[in-house]
Structures are given as structure tokens and as C-alpha cells.
Design a protein around this motif. Structure first.
Motif, PDB file in Angstrom:
ATOM      1  N   LEU A  51       0.669  -1.283  -0.015  1.00 32.90           N
ATOM      2  CA  LEU A  51       0.059   0.063  -0.064  1.00 32.90           C
ATOM      3  C   LEU A  51       0.968   1.215   0.004  1.00 32.90           C
ATOM      4  CD1 LEU A  51      -2.839  -1.075   2.500  1.00 32.90           C
ATOM      5  CD2 LEU A  51      -3.060  -0.610   0.011  1.00 32.90           C
ATOM      6  N   THR A  52       2.076   1.206   0.838  1.00 34.35           N
ATOM      7  CA  THR A  52       2.929   2.603   0.713  1.00 34.35           C
ATOM      8  C   THR A  52       3.512   2.639  -0.784  1.00 34.35           C
ATOM      9  OG1 THR A  52       3.129   1.977   3.218  1.00 34.35           O
ATOM     10  CG2 THR A  52       4.887   3.549   2.164  1.00 34.35           C
ATOM     11  N   VAL A  53       3.735   1.549  -1.104  1.00 35.69           N
ATOM     12  CA  VAL A  53       4.699   1.795  -2.380  1.00 35.69           C
ATOM     13  C   VAL A  53       3.435   2.427  -3.498  1.00 35.69           C
ATOM     14  CG1 VAL A  53       5.143   0.188  -4.503  1.00 35.69           C
ATOM     15  CG2 VAL A  53       6.251  -0.178  -2.381  1.00 35.69           C
ATOM     16  N   MET A  54       2.210   1.851  -3.605  1.00 39.73           N
ATOM     17  CA  MET A  54       1.200   2.117  -4.443  1.00 39.73           C
ATOM     18  C   MET A  54       1.079   3.653  -4.150  1.00 39.73           C
ATOM     19  SD  MET A  54       1.174  -0.312  -6.400  1.00 39.73           S
ATOM     20  CE  MET A  54       0.090   0.663  -7.386  1.00 39.73           C
ATOM     21  N   ARG A  55       0.791   4.240  -2.862  1.00 35.93           N
ATOM     22  CA  ARG A  55       0.788   5.493  -2.512  1.00 35.93           C
ATOM     23  C   ARG A  55       1.930   6.392  -3.119  1.00 35.93           C
ATOM     24  NH1 ARG A  55      -2.174   6.804   3.071  1.00 35.93           N
ATOM     25  NH2 ARG A  55      -2.084   8.824   2.179  1.00 35.93           N
ATOM     26  N   THR A  56       2.927   5.852  -2.815  1.00 35.80           N
ATOM     27  CA  THR A  56       4.246   6.616  -3.357  1.00 35.80           C
ATOM     28  C   THR A  56       4.235   6.931  -4.759  1.00 35.80           C
ATOM     29  OG1 THR A  56       5.549   5.790  -1.284  1.00 35.80           O
ATOM     30  CG2 THR A  56       6.821   6.678  -3.352  1.00 35.80           C
ATOM     31  N   SER A  93       3.745 -14.088  -3.089  1.00 34.29           N
ATOM     32  CA  SER A  93       2.935 -13.865  -1.937  1.00 34.29           C
ATOM     33  C   SER A  93       2.045 -12.556  -2.212  1.00 34.29           C
ATOM     34  CB  SER A  93       3.874 -13.808  -0.712  1.00 34.29           C
ATOM     35  OG  SER A  93       4.169 -12.446  -0.582  1.00 34.29           O
ATOM     36  N   LEU A  94       2.503 -11.735  -3.074  1.00 31.44           N
ATOM     37  CA  LEU A  94       1.562 -10.690  -3.273  1.00 31.44           C
ATOM     38  C   LEU A  94       0.485 -11.317  -4.202  1.00 31.44           C
ATOM     39  CD1 LEU A  94       4.106  -7.601  -4.086  1.00 31.44           C
ATOM     40  CD2 LEU A  94       2.651  -8.098  -2.111  1.00 31.44           C
ATOM     41  N   TYR A  95       0.842 -11.816  -5.308  1.00 29.47           N
ATOM     42  CA  TYR A  95      -0.184 -12.473  -6.158  1.00 29.47           C
ATOM     43  C   TYR A  95      -1.175 -13.391  -5.568  1.00 29.47           C
ATOM     44  CZ  TYR A  95      -2.045 -14.362 -10.424  1.00 29.47           C
ATOM     45  OH  TYR A  95      -2.950 -15.146 -11.200  1.00 29.47           O
ATOM     46  N   HIS A  96      -0.692 -14.178  -4.638  1.00 26.29           N
ATOM     47  CA  HIS A  96      -1.733 -15.197  -4.383  1.00 26.29           C
ATOM     48  C   HIS A  96      -2.633 -14.924  -2.965  1.00 26.29           C
ATOM     49  CE1 HIS A  96      -0.934 -18.375  -7.139  1.00 26.29           C
ATOM     50  NE2 HIS A  96       0.350 -18.190  -6.865  1.00 26.29           N
ATOM     51  N   ASP A  97      -1.775 -14.040  -2.006  1.00 22.35           N
ATOM     52  CA  ASP A  97      -2.362 -13.698  -0.947  1.00 22.35           C
ATOM     53  C   ASP A  97      -2.831 -12.176  -0.613  1.00 22.35           C
ATOM     54  OD1 ASP A  97      -3.280 -13.955   1.763  1.00 22.35           O
ATOM     55  OD2 ASP A  97      -1.119 -13.811   2.573  1.00 22.35           O
ATOM     56  N   HIS A  98      -1.673 -11.439  -0.582  1.00 19.44           N
ATOM     57  CA  HIS A  98      -1.981  -9.930  -0.117  1.00 19.44           C
ATOM     58  C   HIS A  98      -2.675  -9.205  -1.208  1.00 19.44           C
ATOM     59  CE1 HIS A  98       0.632 -11.002   3.029  1.00 19.44           C
ATOM     60  NE2 HIS A  98       1.571 -11.399   2.128  1.00 19.44           N
ATOM     61  N   LEU A  99      -2.414  -9.153  -2.510  1.00 15.38           N
ATOM     62  CA  LEU A  99      -2.918  -8.331  -3.565  1.00 15.38           C
ATOM     63  C   LEU A  99      -4.568  -8.878  -3.729  1.00 15.38           C
ATOM     64  CD1 LEU A  99      -2.900  -6.374  -5.669  1.00 15.38           C
ATOM     65  CD2 LEU A  99      -2.204  -8.153  -7.261  1.00 15.38           C
ATOM     66  N   PRO A 100      -5.174  -9.983  -3.450  1.00 18.85           N
ATOM     67  CA  PRO A 100      -6.416 -10.281  -3.656  1.00 18.85           C
ATOM     68  C   PRO A 100      -7.276  -9.491  -2.509  1.00 18.85           C
ATOM     69  CG  PRO A 100      -5.161 -12.274  -4.227  1.00 18.85           C
ATOM     70  CD  PRO A 100      -4.131 -11.162  -3.712  1.00 18.85           C
ATOM     71  N   ARG A 101      -6.599  -9.805  -1.329  1.00 18.14           N
ATOM     72  CA  ARG A 101      -7.111  -9.140   0.017  1.00 18.14           C
ATOM     73  C   ARG A 101      -7.418  -7.494  -0.073  1.00 18.14           C
ATOM     74  NH1 ARG A 101      -5.920 -12.426   5.049  1.00 18.14           N
ATOM     75  NH2 ARG A 101      -5.106 -14.188   4.295  1.00 18.14           N
ATOM     76  N   LEU A 102      -6.557  -6.855  -0.912  1.00 20.57           N
ATOM     77  CA  LEU A 102      -6.556  -5.408  -0.922  1.00 20.57           C
ATOM     78  C   LEU A 102      -7.512  -5.037  -2.190  1.00 20.57           C
ATOM     79  CD1 LEU A 102      -2.807  -4.595  -0.264  1.00 20.57           C
ATOM     80  CD2 LEU A 102      -4.750  -4.377   1.193  1.00 20.57           C
ATOM     81  N   VAL A 103      -7.442  -5.942  -3.109  1.00 22.87           N
ATOM     82  CA  VAL A 103      -8.266  -5.736  -4.232  1.00 22.87           C
ATOM     83  C   VAL A 103      -9.865  -5.964  -3.684  1.00 22.87           C
ATOM     84  CG1 VAL A 103      -9.166  -6.660  -6.304  1.00 22.87           C
ATOM     85  CG2 VAL A 103      -6.741  -6.168  -6.113  1.00 22.87           C
ATOM     86  N   ASP A 104     -10.123  -6.930  -3.091  1.00 19.41           N
ATOM     87  CA  ASP A 104     -11.353  -7.394  -2.342  1.00 19.41           C
ATOM     88  C   ASP A 104     -11.883  -6.040  -1.312  1.00 19.41           C
ATOM     89  OD1 ASP A 104     -11.547  -9.526  -3.997  1.00 19.41           O
ATOM     90  OD2 ASP A 104     -11.040 -11.012  -2.100  1.00 19.41           O
TER      91      ASP A 104
END
Length: 122
Positions: A51-56, A93-104
Motif C-alpha cells: 500500500l505504501t509503494v502504491m501511494r508513493t 505472496s503478493l499475487y496469491h495472498d496480499h493483492l487479492p485481499r487489498l483488491v477485495d
């Protein structure tokens, strides 16, 4: 009485700061469940870093570029000093776990065909 470690003191200070912020903003609207969900999303360091990377950057990035940037922030090393295996592990780990949670949750958008991540209201 035992003395607290530096990380324990930091944790206590973070909790106090968060509680003060909540008090200062008179949150009558959001339910306890929404706060629990927000804190659950932010509980994982890798999600916070993404999230920090994307905000930056404030614009879409390829997921491989975002994974590199997260790996840099996790390790504190220049990308040239991080193994390709480490970046691949972060990517997966981003693709399979973290990204889907943040997209949802509606915080990020993901275009799988183009492998692009974009901020969505963050």
C-alpha cells in the motif's frame, strides 16, 4: 518490574497514538467490525508495504515492479543486492495472498492480463 524492550515500547506508543487519533476524530460512523477489518488488512507488513509503494507512486505499476519495491523496503537493500528468488517469493505472496485481499477491500485494482496494479482511492 521488568523493563520493556524497544519494540515493546514502540508497540505501546503506536497503540496510544492510534487511540489518540481515533479520539480526536470522533468516529461515530464506522462500526467496530469495519475497524477490525481495517486493522486486519494492515496487520501484515507486506500488505502495508505494498500500500505504501502504491501511494508513493500514485499510478499503476506492474506487479513485478511492485514486488521489487516491496522487497527493497523489506530488506533495506538496493534491488541489485536482492536475489531474484527473494523478489519471486515476494511476487508470489503478493499475487496469491496480499493483492487479492487489498483488491477485495477496494484499496487496489489489478489487471491480470497486463499484470498491473493500480491504487484505488488510497
Amino acid at each position: 518490574m521488568t523493563s520493556k524492550s524497544h519494540s515493546e515500547r514502540d508497540c505501546v506508543e503506536s497503540v496510544r497514538t492510534t487511540l489518540d487519533w481515533l479520539d480526536d476524530h470522533d468516529w461515530a460512523g464506522p462500526s467496530d467490525e469495519s475497524f477490525d477489518a481495517a486493522f486486519a488488512l494492515l496487520a501484515d507488513q507486506r500488505r502495508r508495504l505494498l500500500l505504501t509503494v502504491m501511494r508513493t507512486y500514485g499510478e499503476e505499476l506492474t506487479l513485478p515492479d511492485a514486488a521489487e519495491e516491496v522487497a527493497v523496503r523489506e530488506t533495506g537493500h538496493n534491488v541489485t543486492n536482492i536475489s531474484a528468488e527473494r523478489v519471486q517469493e515476494v511476487y508470489l505472496s503478493l499475487y496469491h495472498d496480499h493483492l487479492p485481499r487489498l483488491v477485495d477491500a477496494g484499496l487496489l485494482e489489478y489487471d491480470q492480463e497486463r499484470d498491473l496494479v493500480a491504487p484505488d482511492g488510497i
